[in-house]
Design a protein around this motif. Structure first.
Motif, PDB file in Angstrom:
ATOM      1  N   ASN A  20      76.268  50.676  26.338  1.00 52.75           N
ATOM      2  CA  ASN A  20      75.892  49.879  27.513  1.00 52.75           C
ATOM      3  C   ASN A  20      77.077  49.146  28.127  1.00 52.75           C
ATOM      4  O   ASN A  20      77.101  48.891  29.337  1.00 52.75           O
ATOM      5  N   CYS A  21      78.049  48.777  27.292  1.00 51.25           N
ATOM      6  CA  CYS A  21      79.163  47.951  27.757  1.00 51.25           C
ATOM      7  C   CYS A  21      80.425  48.762  28.063  1.00 51.25           C
ATOM      8  O   CYS A  21      81.452  48.175  28.453  1.00 51.25           O
ATOM      9  N   LYS A  60      82.980  48.016  31.001  1.00 47.48           N
ATOM     10  CA  LYS A  60      82.739  46.714  31.615  1.00 47.48           C
ATOM     11  C   LYS A  60      83.942  45.793  31.407  1.00 47.48           C
ATOM     12  O   LYS A  60      84.547  45.774  30.335  1.00 47.48           O
ATOM     13  N   THR A  61      84.270  45.043  32.426  1.00 47.99           N
ATOM     14  CA  THR A  61      85.368  44.087  32.315  1.00 47.99           C
ATOM     15  C   THR A  61      84.863  42.654  32.149  1.00 47.99           C
ATOM     16  O   THR A  61      85.642  41.756  31.830  1.00 47.99           O
ATOM     17  N   THR A  62      83.569  42.445  32.369  1.00 43.04           N
ATOM     18  CA  THR A  62      82.949  41.144  32.148  1.00 43.04           C
ATOM     19  C   THR A  62      81.760  41.307  31.219  1.00 43.04           C
ATOM     20  O   THR A  62      80.915  42.189  31.428  1.00 43.04           O
ATOM     21  N   LEU A  63      81.720  40.508  30.158  1.00 45.12           N
ATOM     22  CA  LEU A  63      80.639  40.563  29.173  1.00 45.12           C
ATOM     23  C   LEU A  63      79.952  39.216  29.111  1.00 45.12           C
ATOM     24  O   LEU A  63      80.599  38.170  29.198  1.00 45.12           O
ATOM     25  N   ASP A 112      70.926  39.135  32.631  1.00 47.78           N
ATOM     26  CA  ASP A 112      72.382  39.056  32.718  1.00 47.78           C
ATOM     27  C   ASP A 112      73.054  38.996  31.349  1.00 47.78           C
ATOM     28  O   ASP A 112      74.244  38.681  31.264  1.00 47.78           O
ATOM     29  N   ASP A 171      74.202  40.914  27.802  1.00 47.63           N
ATOM     30  CA  ASP A 171      74.473  42.256  27.275  1.00 47.63           C
ATOM     31  C   ASP A 171      73.975  42.439  25.849  1.00 47.63           C
ATOM     32  O   ASP A 171      73.500  43.511  25.489  1.00 47.63           O
ATOM     33  N   GLY A 230      83.031  46.728  25.975  1.00 50.27           N
ATOM     34  CA  GLY A 230      84.032  46.687  27.032  1.00 50.27           C
ATOM     35  C   GLY A 230      85.407  46.826  26.433  1.00 50.27           C
ATOM     36  O   GLY A 230      85.690  47.809  25.738  1.00 50.27           O
ATOM     37  N   LYS A 247      85.586  37.150  30.803  1.00 48.22           N
ATOM     38  CA  LYS A 247      86.010  37.741  32.070  1.00 48.22           C
ATOM     39  C   LYS A 247      87.476  38.180  31.958  1.00 48.22           C
ATOM     40  O   LYS A 247      88.168  37.811  31.013  1.00 48.22           O
TER      41      LYS A 247
END
Length: 268
Positions: A48-49, A52-55, A82, A84, A146, A257
């Motif tokens: 899912n991640c 991604k650059t923001t968790l 919102d 993860d 991520g 982030k």
């Protein structure tokens, strides 16, 4: 004689048909339902991640006998879209009883997002460690979400009376190189902090030195103290964030982030 034979047969049939009615010893590690929970959920987290650059993830712990509060936590998280994943910082059981692990697993499994559970000191009581391993998996584990590597550690040294290397520095060393190049940041999570009396405080500074060797270390998370805490334990800028118990209806929310991270205490 015929009546006695018939009576014995009926008793035997009753006992055979009533096997599910037998209540085993509370520390008898008989697992019903899902096992290897952490491994299954780590697969979901990593998938899912990916990219991604923001968790954003929630940290809670010490759910122990606070079943209603944990159920409400799950409902609260499920109302959000919102988050993860969730990290449970340990002590899902109070007395290491098998059913305690199963009850908490079944509550947490209602989350809409994946979760992992770290082993706590109460989870080591009796046959608790064996049950934890059967239900959740290895007591030291890691995953990548991520570009962040999460390293989850068993730090409950007192419960092992030095019969095992806890914390396990060999495992920590292995994580320096495992999947190197796939992550640029690190978060370390554990149940008891390196200044706790449950930790092997003879090696607390050595442990912290290992922690600081990971690339892009963001922070560490702990549980156990039943209080929300924010501590720079070794006065070097590395913050250890502590979650409180579920009785307080509270969890920690982190957002990592590209330029740093945000931290929030959320009450529900």
């Amino acid at each position: 004689m015929k009546n006695k034979t018939m009576y014995a047969l009926l008793i035997s049939l009753f006992l055979l048909s009533g096997c599910d009615m037998i209540d085993y010893h509370p520390y008898d590690v008989r697992i019903k339902g899902e096992t290897d929970v952490n491994a299954h959920n780590i697969e979901r987290i990593e998938a899912n991640c990916k990219g991604k650059t923001t968790l954003r993830f929630a940290v809670m712990g010490d759910s122990q006998r606070f079943y209603d509060e944990t159920e409400d936590f799950v409902k609260t998280i499920n109302k959000r879209n919102d988050i993860d994943f969730v990290i449970n910082g340990g002590d899902v059981s109070d007395f290491g009883v098998t059913n305690e692990f199963l009850w908490q697993r079944d509550i947490m499994s209602k989350l809409n997002v994946p979760y992992v559970v770290i082993i706590g000191n109460h989870d080591c009581i009796g046959t608790g460690e064996e049950t934890y391993k059967a239900v959740f998996g290895n007591t030291n584990f890691a995953f990548i979400a991520g570009d962040v590597k999460f390293i989850c550690l068993n730090t409950n040294a007192m419960e092992y009376d030095y019969s095992e290397p806890i914390p396990n520095f060999s495992f920590m060393e292995s994580q320096f190189e495992e999947h190197k190049g796939e992550f640029t940041k690190t978060v370390i999570s554990m149940h008891v902090s390196p200044v706790s009396d449950v930790f092997n405080r003879n090696v607390s500074r050595v442990f912290h030195h290992y922690v600081t060797q990971y690339p892009g270390l963001q922070f560490c998370t702990v549980a156990h103290d039943h209080n929300v805490t924010v501590r720079d334990l070794f006065e070097d800028g590395i913050i250890y964030y502590g979650s409180t118990c579920m009785k307080d209806r509270c969890y920690l929310l982190f957002t990592i982030k590209p330029e740093g991270y945000d931290y929030e205490v959320v009450y529900y």
